[in-house]
Design a protein around this motif. Structure first.
Motif, PDB file in Angstrom:
ATOM      1  N   GLY A  25       0.777  -1.240   0.000  1.00 60.60           N
ATOM      2  CA  GLY A  25       0.000   0.000   0.000  1.00 60.60           C
ATOM      3  C   GLY A  25       0.796   1.271   0.000  1.00 60.60           C
ATOM      4  O   GLY A  25       0.272   2.322   0.396  1.00 60.60           O
ATOM      5  N   ILE A  26       2.043   1.251  -0.409  1.00 59.98           N
ATOM      6  CA  ILE A  26       2.888   2.450  -0.434  1.00 59.98           C
ATOM      7  C   ILE A  26       3.415   2.628  -1.866  1.00 59.98           C
ATOM      8  O   ILE A  26       3.868   1.670  -2.475  1.00 59.98           O
ATOM      9  N   PRO A  27       3.426   3.841  -2.426  1.00 57.06           N
ATOM     10  CA  PRO A  27       3.037   5.118  -1.817  1.00 57.06           C
ATOM     11  C   PRO A  27       1.609   5.526  -2.145  1.00 57.06           C
ATOM     12  O   PRO A  27       1.175   6.593  -1.724  1.00 57.06           O
ATOM     13  N   GLY A  28       0.891   4.698  -2.922  1.00 52.35           N
ATOM     14  CA  GLY A  28      -0.437   5.122  -3.340  1.00 52.35           C
ATOM     15  C   GLY A  28      -0.393   5.696  -4.753  1.00 52.35           C
ATOM     16  O   GLY A  28       0.663   6.002  -5.294  1.00 52.35           O
ATOM     17  N   GLU A  29      -1.555   5.906  -5.319  1.00 51.40           N
ATOM     18  CA  GLU A  29      -1.633   6.354  -6.712  1.00 51.40           C
ATOM     19  C   GLU A  29      -1.104   7.784  -6.867  1.00 51.40           C
ATOM     20  O   GLU A  29      -1.360   8.660  -6.043  1.00 51.40           O
ATOM     21  N   ASP A  30      -0.330   7.979  -7.988  1.00 51.98           N
ATOM     22  CA  ASP A  30       0.187   9.303  -8.384  1.00 51.98           C
ATOM     23  C   ASP A  30       1.217   9.874  -7.420  1.00 51.98           C
ATOM     24  O   ASP A  30       1.552  11.058  -7.506  1.00 51.98           O
ATOM     25  N   ASN A  31       1.708   9.072  -6.487  1.00 51.92           N
ATOM     26  CA  ASN A  31       2.797   9.530  -5.629  1.00 51.92           C
ATOM     27  C   ASN A  31       4.082   8.830  -6.052  1.00 51.92           C
ATOM     28  O   ASN A  31       4.075   7.918  -6.866  1.00 51.92           O
ATOM     29  N   SER A  32       5.177   9.241  -5.512  1.00 54.05           N
ATOM     30  CA  SER A  32       6.462   8.609  -5.840  1.00 54.05           C
ATOM     31  C   SER A  32       7.201   8.287  -4.558  1.00 54.05           C
ATOM     32  O   SER A  32       6.994   8.929  -3.523  1.00 54.05           O
ATOM     33  N   LEU A  33       8.061   7.296  -4.638  1.00 53.16           N
ATOM     34  CA  LEU A  33       8.834   6.884  -3.470  1.00 53.16           C
ATOM     35  C   LEU A  33       9.937   7.901  -3.177  1.00 53.16           C
ATOM     36  O   LEU A  33      10.507   8.500  -4.086  1.00 53.16           O
ATOM     37  N   SER A  34      10.246   8.066  -1.901  1.00 58.06           N
ATOM     38  CA  SER A  34      11.336   8.957  -1.506  1.00 58.06           C
ATOM     39  C   SER A  34      12.679   8.261  -1.709  1.00 58.06           C
ATOM     40  O   SER A  34      12.749   7.037  -1.921  1.00 58.06           O
ATOM     41  N   ALA A  35      13.742   9.033  -1.639  1.00 58.70           N
ATOM     42  CA  ALA A  35      15.084   8.466  -1.777  1.00 58.70           C
ATOM     43  C   ALA A  35      15.363   7.451  -0.672  1.00 58.70           C
ATOM     44  O   ALA A  35      15.998   6.414  -0.898  1.00 58.70           O
ATOM     45  N   THR A  36      14.865   7.734   0.539  1.00 62.22           N
ATOM     46  CA  THR A  36      15.057   6.799   1.657  1.00 62.22           C
ATOM     47  C   THR A  36      14.308   5.498   1.404  1.00 62.22           C
ATOM     48  O   THR A  36      14.826   4.402   1.662  1.00 62.22           O
ATOM     49  N   GLN A  37      13.084   5.599   0.886  1.00 62.29           N
ATOM     50  CA  GLN A  37      12.313   4.393   0.580  1.00 62.29           C
ATOM     51  C   GLN A  37      12.989   3.563  -0.505  1.00 62.29           C
ATOM     52  O   GLN A  37      13.027   2.332  -0.425  1.00 62.29           O
ATOM     53  N   ILE A  38      13.531   4.223  -1.508  1.00 62.46           N
ATOM     54  CA  ILE A  38      14.251   3.505  -2.567  1.00 62.46           C
ATOM     55  C   ILE A  38      15.473   2.792  -1.989  1.00 62.46           C
ATOM     56  O   ILE A  38      15.746   1.627  -2.306  1.00 62.46           O
ATOM     57  N   ALA A  39      16.214   3.474  -1.114  1.00 58.51           N
ATOM     58  CA  ALA A  39      17.404   2.873  -0.503  1.00 58.51           C
ATOM     59  C   ALA A  39      17.032   1.674   0.360  1.00 58.51           C
ATOM     60  O   ALA A  39      17.684   0.619   0.304  1.00 58.51           O
ATOM     61  N   ASP A  40      15.966   1.814   1.157  1.00 52.81           N
ATOM     62  CA  ASP A  40      15.503   0.699   1.983  1.00 52.81           C
ATOM     63  C   ASP A  40      15.018  -0.459   1.106  1.00 52.81           C
ATOM     64  O   ASP A  40      15.267  -1.634   1.403  1.00 52.81           O
ATOM     65  N   GLY A  41      14.321  -0.109   0.043  1.00 55.21           N
ATOM     66  CA  GLY A  41      13.833  -1.135  -0.873  1.00 55.21           C
ATOM     67  C   GLY A  41      14.960  -1.870  -1.564  1.00 55.21           C
ATOM     68  O   GLY A  41      14.883  -3.086  -1.777  1.00 55.21           O
ATOM     69  N   ALA A  42      16.029  -1.147  -1.909  1.00 61.17           N
ATOM     70  CA  ALA A  42      17.179  -1.778  -2.556  1.00 61.17           C
ATOM     71  C   ALA A  42      17.854  -2.766  -1.614  1.00 61.17           C
ATOM     72  O   ALA A  42      18.292  -3.848  -2.034  1.00 61.17           O
ATOM     73  N   GLN A  43      17.937  -2.404  -0.324  1.00 62.21           N
ATOM     74  CA  GLN A  43      18.513  -3.329   0.648  1.00 62.21           C
ATOM     75  C   GLN A  43      17.670  -4.588   0.775  1.00 62.21           C
ATOM     76  O   GLN A  43      18.200  -5.706   0.816  1.00 62.21           O
ATOM     77  N   ALA A  44      16.356  -4.427   0.832  1.00 67.44           N
ATOM     78  CA  ALA A  44      15.462  -5.582   0.934  1.00 67.44           C
ATOM     79  C   ALA A  44      15.556  -6.438  -0.324  1.00 67.44           C
ATOM     80  O   ALA A  44      15.612  -7.677  -0.253  1.00 67.44           O
ATOM     81  N   LEU A  45      15.577  -5.805  -1.480  1.00 70.67           N
ATOM     82  CA  LEU A  45      15.662  -6.525  -2.752  1.00 70.67           C
ATOM     83  C   LEU A  45      16.957  -7.323  -2.857  1.00 70.67           C
ATOM     84  O   LEU A  45      16.953  -8.503  -3.228  1.00 70.67           O
ATOM     85  N   ASN A  46      18.077  -6.717  -2.496  1.00 67.43           N
ATOM     86  CA  ASN A  46      19.358  -7.421  -2.553  1.00 67.43           C
ATOM     87  C   ASN A  46      19.431  -8.545  -1.522  1.00 67.43           C
ATOM     88  O   ASN A  46      20.095  -9.565  -1.748  1.00 67.43           O
ATOM     89  N   SER A  47      18.739  -8.376  -0.397  1.00 66.33           N
ATOM     90  CA  SER A  47      18.690  -9.444   0.599  1.00 66.33           C
ATOM     91  C   SER A  47      17.954 -10.665   0.050  1.00 66.33           C
ATOM     92  O   SER A  47      18.361 -11.811   0.274  1.00 66.33           O
ATOM     93  N   VAL A  48      16.866 -10.422  -0.673  1.00 62.34           N
ATOM     94  CA  VAL A  48      16.113 -11.518  -1.288  1.00 62.34           C
ATOM     95  C   VAL A  48      16.974 -12.237  -2.319  1.00 62.34           C
ATOM     96  O   VAL A  48      17.002 -13.474  -2.388  1.00 62.34           O
TER      97      VAL A  48
END
Length: 228
Positions: A25-48
């Protein structure tokens, strides 16, 4: 009607991260992810992706290397190797046979000073590369001149370092990786436990479907040993 003829379908790193956040449910329609969210997401993605190395030995990620028998030391570095599937000794006529794998404990119990034709192997994974040891630890002159050691192994998966990079997986893995990434992100963003459990079930289903397709088709035959 006609098809596009365009077979590959790939999402880049940030697109994968965006889809993973969307599952919680993040970030919702017509919004964009923040730089911090992208960085956190990259860590999670690389962990997978790092954890995917424990999921088996898919055919599409195996590589084959030919090694020359040695009269000094038959210990070889396999670049990026996480697991060995097969080691064979092949001669110049094309005849070959499998070397028998030994555990590290049993390998260390073999005679150290033996010279001859390779019979056993032992593989030790490392942080980045793996070490393949062959026994006897040195080969005789005939083996060196007429034979080649061929190793088949699984390489580690490439992680992400930039936004526009794509997966080091076939495209049918995309859903499994997106959902697994979402599972890692969910606890940090207040997703209720029931919803997280449902998300985990979906992730496991997509992951299993991709994993089952990429494994080798073949038969396993088990025969009891008869004692006389």
């Amino acid at each position: 009607m006609s098809t596009s003829g365009d077979i590959p379908w790939e999402l880049n790193r940030n697109e994968l991260i965006t889809r993973a956040y969307a599952k919680i449910g993040i970030p919702g329609e017509d919004n964009s992810l923040s730089a911090t969210q992208i960085a956190d997401g990259a860590q999670a993605l690389n962990s997978v992706i790092a954890l995917a190395a424990t999921a088996g030995m898919p055919l599409w990620k195996r590589t084959t290397v030919s090694l020359t028998p040695s009269s000094t030391s038959q210990v070889y570095t396999l670049t990026g190797a996480v697991k060995v599937a097969q080691v064979v000794l092949r001669d110049s006529s094309g005849t070959q046979y499998d070397l028998v794998e030994k555990s590290l404990y049993d390998f260390n119990r073999l005679p150290r000073g033996s010279v001859g034709t390779p019979v056993h192997y032992q593989f030790t994974p490392g942080i980045q590369d793996g070490t393949l040891s062959i026994w006897p630890l040195t080969s005789d002159t005939s083996t060196i001149s007429t034979k080649t050691i061929v190793a088949v192994y699984q390489k580690e998966f490439d992680g992400f370092t930039a936004a526009n990079e794509t997966l080091d997986f076939p495209s049918y893995w995309s859903l499994g990786i997106i959902y697994k990434t979402a599972v890692l992100l969910a606890p940090e963003h207040g997703v209720p436990l029931n919803d997280r459990n449902a998300l985990k079930e979906e992730a496991n289903a997509y992951w299993k479907q991709a994993q089952d397709y990429g494994d080798e088709d073949g038969s396993l035959y088990i025969q009891p040993t008869r004692r006389r």
